[in-house]
Design a protein around this motif. Sequence first.
Motif, PDB file in Angstrom:
ATOM      1  N   ASP A   1     -83.816 -32.064  33.546  1.00 48.38           N
ATOM      2  CA  ASP A   1     -83.657 -30.759  32.917  1.00 48.38           C
ATOM      3  C   ASP A   1     -84.272 -29.661  33.761  1.00 48.38           C
ATOM      4  N   LYS A   2     -84.413 -29.929  35.067  1.00 45.10           N
ATOM      5  CA  LYS A   2     -84.988 -28.929  35.950  1.00 45.10           C
ATOM      6  C   LYS A   2     -83.921 -27.934  36.376  1.00 45.10           C
ATOM      7  N   ARG A   3     -84.287 -26.695  36.378  1.00 46.14           N
ATOM      8  CA  ARG A   3     -83.367 -25.637  36.776  1.00 46.14           C
ATOM      9  C   ARG A   3     -83.235 -25.605  38.290  1.00 46.14           C
TER      10      ARG A   3
ATOM     11  N   GLN B   1     -82.663 -27.915  28.354  1.00 45.80           N
ATOM     12  CA  GLN B   1     -82.767 -26.472  28.254  1.00 45.80           C
ATOM     13  C   GLN B   1     -83.733 -25.923  29.284  1.00 45.80           C
ATOM     14  N   SER B   2     -83.540 -24.702  29.625  1.00 49.65           N
ATOM     15  CA  SER B   2     -84.438 -23.967  30.499  1.00 49.65           C
ATOM     16  C   SER B   2     -84.459 -22.539  30.018  1.00 49.65           C
TER      17      SER B   2
ATOM     18  N   ASP C   1     -77.963 -22.556  39.093  1.00 46.93           N
ATOM     19  CA  ASP C   1     -78.016 -22.153  37.686  1.00 46.93           C
ATOM     20  C   ASP C   1     -77.958 -20.640  37.506  1.00 46.93           C
ATOM     21  N   THR C   2     -78.336 -19.893  38.518  1.00 52.89           N
ATOM     22  CA  THR C   2     -78.161 -18.432  38.450  1.00 52.89           C
ATOM     23  C   THR C   2     -76.673 -18.092  38.461  1.00 52.89           C
TER      24      THR C   2
ATOM     25  N   ARG D   1     -81.989 -22.013  27.356  1.00 52.96           N
ATOM     26  CA  ARG D   1     -80.596 -22.281  27.678  1.00 52.96           C
ATOM     27  C   ARG D   1     -80.371 -23.776  27.808  1.00 52.96           C
TER      28      ARG D   1
ATOM     29  N   CYS E   1     -75.092 -19.315  35.178  1.00 51.29           N
ATOM     30  CA  CYS E   1     -75.419 -18.412  34.078  1.00 51.29           C
ATOM     31  C   CYS E   1     -74.558 -17.160  34.112  1.00 51.29           C
TER      32      CYS E   1
ATOM     33  N   LEU F   1     -78.836 -26.293  29.877  1.00 48.61           N
ATOM     34  CA  LEU F   1     -78.381 -26.250  31.257  1.00 48.61           C
ATOM     35  C   LEU F   1     -77.031 -26.919  31.464  1.00 48.61           C
TER      36      LEU F   1
ATOM     37  N   ARG G   1     -73.679 -25.035  32.985  1.00 49.70           N
ATOM     38  CA  ARG G   1     -73.018 -25.493  34.207  1.00 49.70           C
ATOM     39  C   ARG G   1     -71.572 -25.896  33.932  1.00 49.70           C
TER      40      ARG G   1
END
Length: 357
Positions: free
Chosen positions: A271-273, A4-5, A278-279, A8, A282, A10, A14
């Motif tokens: 779990d790194k955005r 999550q980030s 990821d923008t 969310r 999302c 992730l 995705r």
Amino acid sequence: MSKQSKGRILYLSRLKALACIAVVVLHTFYAADAFAKDKTQHMLMLSVRNCCMWAVPCFVMATGALLLDPERKLSYKKLFGRLVLKMALALAVFTFLFELFDEKLIKKEVTGALFVNTRDNIILGTGWKHMWYLYLMIALYLMMPVYKAVTEKSDKNLVCYLCVILFAFLSMRPLVETVTGSQTAFYICVYSVYPLFLFCGYMLHNKYFTLPAWYYAFTASVGLAFTVYFTAACIDTKSKEVTSLLGSYSCPIYVVTAFCIFGAFSGCKGDKRIPILDTIACELERCSFGIYLLHMAVLKYIFAVTRYDPFKFGGVWSVIVIALVSLMISYGVTRIYSLIPVFIKRIKPEPEEAKKE
């Protein structure tokens, strides 16, 4: 633990973004196939289409991963006042708009039968073909309290057993009957394969299987290779039975491929955005339902109204551009629509986002 980030998940975000793109590609190549001039073009269009058949199952699996979570409460008020109601409103509104589209742009005349046809299309399911997904989601939502009771009261082994039985009878059984040409007398009292995808998503999300992501990715690649092979074989033999099998989401190849693609995403470490990725993911995830509904209007305008033949202007590259244009237009309209005041937004049916409440 879920990746999550900022609340969310992730990998789900995705995955749903990629599935959203795959659905647009699927429908674009399938529509373009009507203009194919030879067997090579026909095989290419259907191969790409069939290789994207994992997308809808993965959407359903994502729903299962989120809504079947025993810790995620689902009251009847939320079930009927939010999930079912929004799907029903979307079904009514977009069935009307698509019927208006047909009368205005295809039939060139808007008549008093508009409302009668809309009513019949809603009740009989005779509207635009991609609207079947709304009926599916309403059906799954109505049964969700029962499905949740299974995951809440059952142990890991029972859920796995349920998935094995569903896969055997609802996916493998049709394949065996197609290959042998004989109908078996054995069956279970469930007719739809989609609950299987719900429970598979729940199992993978909760790490019932701990296989490495590369194994899932490799198996999914093999599944896609088999998809292309059987598509080509189907075109060569002109087998109606195999064509019917490849046109169904219950096809074992699609089930295994979707399972492995979901498993590959859920099993990815880290779990790194990733800022840009990821923008975009999302945004596509948030607008995925609107994109699903609206991209068909773009495609129908291009292929049915203007009668644009992509094979006269660039071939497969033209088809790819059409898919991108359809994606961007449907995303843009959905994004603008999301800014409309609350009263209008009540009919905006967004799917469960990849986040925990």
